[in-house]
Design a protein around this motif. Structure first.
Motif, PDB file in Angstrom:
ATOM      1  N   GLY A 138       1.294   3.937  -2.981  1.00 35.51           N
ATOM      2  CA  GLY A 138       0.877   5.390  -2.906  1.00 35.51           C
ATOM      3  C   GLY A 138       2.003   6.252  -3.062  1.00 35.51           C
ATOM      4  N   VAL A 152       0.861  -1.196   0.013  1.00 37.90           N
ATOM      5  CA  VAL A 152      -0.035  -0.035   0.062  1.00 37.90           C
ATOM      6  C   VAL A 152       0.794   1.396  -0.202  1.00 37.90           C
ATOM      7  CG1 VAL A 152      -1.692   1.398   1.271  1.00 37.90           C
ATOM      8  CG2 VAL A 152      -1.879  -0.930   1.022  1.00 37.90           C
ATOM      9  N   GLY A 191       1.732   8.951  -5.994  1.00 35.50           N
ATOM     10  CA  GLY A 191       2.089  10.670  -5.617  1.00 35.50           C
ATOM     11  C   GLY A 191       3.103  11.267  -6.427  1.00 35.50           C
TER      12      GLY A 191
END
Length: 75
Positions: free
Chosen positions: A18, A14, A22
């Motif tokens: 992310g 995760v 980003g």
């Protein structure tokens, strides 16, 4: 596989997804800003060119009017 190792693996997946997402979003925003900067610069150059043309175009006209007035007075 124990429950703790699954949790660590899931958390690391995760976090990795992310971070990658980003970075891609940040890169996309940066490219948009750079493109907007180029567009603003081109617009400024157009406005500056128009202003210079107006100045150049307006300068000879009063001189021509003045010379016409002088020739009318001499006659």
């Amino acid at each position: 596989m124990s429950g703790a190792s699954r949790a660590v693996l899931g958390l690391s997946v995760v976090v990795t997804v992310g971070v990658v997402a980003g970075v891609h979003i940040q890169e996309k925003v940066l490219r948009q800003r750079l493109h907007e900067g180029v567009s603003r610069d081109l617009e400024r150059q157009k406005l500056k060119g128009k202003a210079q043309q107006e100045q150049v175009g307006s300068t000879p006209q009063p001189e021509m009017e003045r010379s016409q007035m002088l020739t009318v007075e001499v006659k």
